[in-house]
Design an enzyme around this catalytic site. Structure first.
Site: not given
Length: 256
Positions: A119-121, A123
């Protein structure tokens, strides 16, 4: 050449062997009585051969067991976790910049554990972790494209028409066309819309890119489900160990 049943009988001398019905029960197939019935009905194979006699033993580390053709995956050294990643946590086990990572949440309790996907930073939500290399490889392989569910809060008032268009025709991004499998508005105000999104693609920042491309920047993104595994009541920054039933369902989803 011994058949599967004789190999199973030979496992009596193996300190890692257990009774076949016990292994099936541990794998989430039901009570031992139910598992015994599955064996006598001819639904269980060991190393490719039917085993219908009760009392046989198998070594889950070295022998392959299948029920109705599906692999039974029980290895006492394997563990699979469902973790709720908070915002501003890196989807990595270490970071040279010193940012908070998944390792800071799970610690060193589990040997060789790694995350399946990212998951991106900024999210949040569900990340699966395991030390089962075969399971990890299948979950992350593009061939299987496991279904993922997100709750996105976007800027602006998103209409049902736009949602339907994202499912029916999709949008064109720099790396090609992409469609949602499902899009449903949960709540909306004048300034924001909360929407449930389901898609198979695992491309980087895909949900943010989709909504950003049509003028609805994502302000908050939470992943709530991967395949059959749900985030549920796991608190941010916490995790739980998946049951054998859940691992079996996930394995089936990715062709194991």
């Amino acid at each position: 050449m011994p058949n599967a049943y004789s190999r199973a009988q030979m496992a009596h001398d193996d300190t890692d062997s257990i009774r076949l019905q016990k292994l099936l029960a541990q794998a989430g197939f039901g009570s031992r009585r139910k598992c015994e019935l599955m064996i006598t009905e001819g639904r269980v194979e060991v190393d490719g051969e039917l085993v219908t006699e009760l009392g046989s033993r198998v070594n889950p580390k070295t022998q392959q067991v299948r029920v109705d053709g599906s692999r039974v995956r029980v290895n006492p050294n394997h563990v699979t976790l469902a973790l709720n990643k908070p915002r501003r946590v890196l989807s990595a086990m270490e970071d040279p910049k010193g940012r908070y990572t998944l390792r800071d949440i799970v610690g060193d309790k589990y040997e060789r554990i790694f995350h399946m996907g990212r998951l991106d930073y900024d999210s949040e939500g569900l990340i699966l972790m395991t030390n089962d290399g075969e399971l990890s490889q299948h979950v992350m392989h593009p061939k299987y494209e496991v279904e993922k569910t997100y709750i996105a809060t976007v800027e602006g008032r998103l209409s049902g028409t736009v949602c339907r268009r994202l499912v029916k025709t999709g949008v064109q991004l720099d790396d090609g066309w992409i469609k949602l499998d499902h899009c449903a508005i949960i709540d909306a105000t004048r300034d924001f819309t909360m929407v449930k999104v389901v898609l198979h693609s695992g491309k980087n920042r895909i949900v943010r890119r989709i909504f950003g491309s049509i003028g609805f920047p994502v302000k908050r993104l939470v992943r709530t489900q991967i395949g059959p595994i749900k985030l549920g009541e796991i608190k941010p920054g916490s995790y739980r160990v998946l049951s054998q039933t859940e691992v079996r369902a996930l394995s089936k989803e990715v062709g194991l």
